[in-house]
Design a protein around this motif. Structure first.
Motif, mmCIF file in Angstrom:
data_model
loop_
_atom_site.group_PDB
_atom_site.id
_atom_site.type_symbol
_atom_site.label_atom_id
_atom_site.label_comp_id
_atom_site.label_asym_id
_atom_site.label_seq_id
_atom_site.Cartn_x
_atom_site.Cartn_y
_atom_site.Cartn_z
ATOM 1 N N LYS A 33 93.385 21.324 32.361
ATOM 2 C CA LYS A 33 94.715 22.180 32.240
ATOM 3 C C LYS A 33 94.255 23.395 31.996
ATOM 4 C CE LYS A 33 97.411 18.108 31.111
ATOM 5 N NZ LYS A 33 98.750 17.841 30.406
ATOM 6 N N VAL A 34 93.314 23.686 31.387
ATOM 7 C CA VAL A 34 92.882 25.064 30.938
ATOM 8 C C VAL A 34 92.720 26.042 32.033
ATOM 9 C CG1 VAL A 34 91.187 26.491 29.421
ATOM 10 C CG2 VAL A 34 92.549 24.542 28.534
ATOM 11 N N TRP A 35 91.626 25.318 32.981
ATOM 12 C CA TRP A 35 90.896 26.270 33.978
ATOM 13 C C TRP A 35 91.713 25.929 35.440
ATOM 14 C CZ3 TRP A 35 88.256 29.948 32.850
ATOM 15 C CH2 TRP A 35 87.739 29.963 31.551
ATOM 16 N N CYS A 53 90.314 38.401 35.655
ATOM 17 C CA CYS A 53 90.596 38.355 34.038
ATOM 18 C C CYS A 53 91.536 39.611 33.446
ATOM 19 C CB CYS A 53 89.169 38.498 33.405
ATOM 20 S SG CYS A 53 88.200 37.259 33.617
ATOM 21 N N GLY A 54 91.663 40.513 34.249
ATOM 22 C CA GLY A 54 92.659 41.683 33.973
ATOM 23 C C GLY A 54 93.920 41.440 34.332
ATOM 24 N N LEU A 55 94.404 40.339 34.978
ATOM 25 C CA LEU A 55 95.849 40.450 35.415
ATOM 26 C C LEU A 55 96.848 40.433 34.224
ATOM 27 C CD1 LEU A 55 95.453 37.901 38.413
ATOM 28 C CD2 LEU A 55 95.863 40.282 38.547
ATOM 29 N N MET A 56 97.852 40.988 34.109
ATOM 30 C CA MET A 56 98.925 40.990 33.387
ATOM 31 C C MET A 56 100.303 40.591 34.009
ATOM 32 S SD MET A 56 98.270 44.326 31.218
ATOM 33 C CE MET A 56 98.649 43.980 29.615
ATOM 34 N N TRP A 57 101.017 39.834 33.199
ATOM 35 C CA TRP A 57 102.246 39.341 34.004
ATOM 36 C C TRP A 57 103.374 40.587 34.476
ATOM 37 C CZ3 TRP A 57 102.493 34.954 35.406
ATOM 38 C CH2 TRP A 57 101.911 33.876 34.765
ATOM 39 N N ALA A 133 84.599 32.744 31.749
ATOM 40 C CA ALA A 133 85.138 32.426 33.137
ATOM 41 C C ALA A 133 83.775 32.124 33.992
ATOM 42 C CB ALA A 133 85.895 33.225 33.701
ATOM 43 N N TYR A 134 82.784 32.814 33.858
ATOM 44 C CA TYR A 134 81.637 32.461 34.356
ATOM 45 C C TYR A 134 80.860 31.142 33.886
ATOM 46 C CZ TYR A 134 76.536 33.210 36.099
ATOM 47 O OH TYR A 134 75.525 33.145 36.769
ATOM 48 N N HIS A 135 80.681 31.056 32.822
ATOM 49 C CA HIS A 135 80.146 29.928 32.240
ATOM 50 C C HIS A 135 80.859 28.537 32.623
ATOM 51 C CE1 HIS A 135 76.976 32.033 30.222
ATOM 52 N NE2 HIS A 135 77.638 32.631 29.550
ATOM 53 N N GLN A 136 82.024 28.734 32.680
ATOM 54 C CA GLN A 136 82.843 27.401 33.030
ATOM 55 C C GLN A 136 82.752 27.185 34.643
ATOM 56 O OE1 GLN A 136 84.670 25.594 31.049
ATOM 57 N NE2 GLN A 136 85.270 24.244 32.638
ATOM 58 N N LEU A 137 82.509 28.205 35.298
ATOM 59 C CA LEU A 137 82.253 27.936 36.735
ATOM 60 C C LEU A 137 80.914 27.193 36.772
ATOM 61 C CD1 LEU A 137 82.339 28.251 39.791
ATOM 62 C CD2 LEU A 137 81.355 30.550 39.509
ATOM 63 N N LEU A 149 76.320 28.529 42.538
ATOM 64 C CA LEU A 149 76.951 29.837 43.077
ATOM 65 C C LEU A 149 76.900 30.884 42.051
ATOM 66 C CD1 LEU A 149 79.964 28.630 45.283
ATOM 67 C CD2 LEU A 149 77.759 28.794 45.802
ATOM 68 N N ARG A 150 77.149 32.254 42.164
ATOM 69 C CA ARG A 150 77.428 33.108 41.318
ATOM 70 C C ARG A 150 79.191 33.272 41.382
ATOM 71 N NH1 ARG A 150 75.818 38.027 44.316
ATOM 72 N NH2 ARG A 150 76.547 36.792 46.097
ATOM 73 N N PHE A 151 79.813 33.862 40.547
ATOM 74 C CA PHE A 151 81.326 33.746 40.432
ATOM 75 C C PHE A 151 81.671 34.634 41.874
ATOM 76 C CE2 PHE A 151 85.675 34.901 40.025
ATOM 77 C CZ PHE A 151 86.116 33.889 39.016
ATOM 78 N N HIS A 152 80.931 35.546 41.959
ATOM 79 C CA HIS A 152 81.311 36.424 43.227
ATOM 80 C C HIS A 152 81.224 35.508 44.677
ATOM 81 C CE1 HIS A 152 82.273 40.524 44.682
ATOM 82 N NE2 HIS A 152 81.636 40.331 45.733
#
Length: 193
Positions: A33-35, A53-57, A133-137, A149-152
């Protein structure tokens, strides 16, 4: 020595998730649910890590189903998160979201108390930390015996699958925020599947 004569620095080979691996990844995030929304949005937009990560509503137009990419989040020395400009002038862009992603964000917005689309799970007043986010990936990949993989590389995965599904190079280049379609095509030609 002329700049063009310098040896190129070696970068890690670019990788993408193939269809079966992508299916495994998507099934895995459905349970989280978190990710789930974060990685689903990443895999359907190809945003850079700092951009998502920088997206705002205020960047999301729920009626039009568009997302404006206006900023990036990065870490300064000392660990403080700061917002900055996108990587290039073409990086500031508005993209039309796939219907499934637009619907996911509409639902997410109804229950959000943060200005950030993807806030820090422990501090909703703050944006998602790119390192988190990187560590979760990395955790998802390791737990599911998927390639390291790298996040990219998620960005490359999105681009590769988009091209395979008949998205033209010029449109895809605009979605990814590249200044030239040729750059994107050259980059994808170096990918290992």
């Amino acid at each position: 020595m002329c700049i063009r004569d310098r040896p190129r620095t070696k970068t890690a080979p670019k990788k993408v998730l193939n269809d079966a691996q992508l299916d495994t990844f998507m099934r895995t995030i459905e349970q989280d649910k978190v990710w789930h929304d974060f990685f689903y949005t990443e895999l359907t937009t190809g945003l850079r890590l700092g951009e998502i990560c920088g997206l705002m509503w205020s960047d999301f137009d729920a009626k039009k189903g568009t997302l404006s990419v206006n900023r990036t989040i990065h870490k300064e020395k000392g660990g403080r998160l700061v917002t900055g400009d996108t990587k290039t002038y073409a990086g500031t862009r508005t993209i039309v979201l796939p219907d499934s992603t637009a619907e996911l964000l509409r639902g997410r917005k109804k229950n959000s108390y943060s200005v950030w689309i993807f806030p820090n799970p422990l501090k909703p007043e703050a944006p998602m930390n790119p390192a988190t986010a990187y560590h979760q990936l990395k955790k998802i990949l390791a737990e599911n015996d998927l390639p390291n993989l790298r996040f990219h590389d998620l960005r490359h995965t999105f681009a590769t699958h988009a091209l395979a599904n008949s998205v033209d190079a010029k449109t895809l280049s605009g979605i990814l925020g590249h200044t030239k379609a040729s750059f994107m095509v050259d980059t994808l030609s170096l990918i290992h599947i």
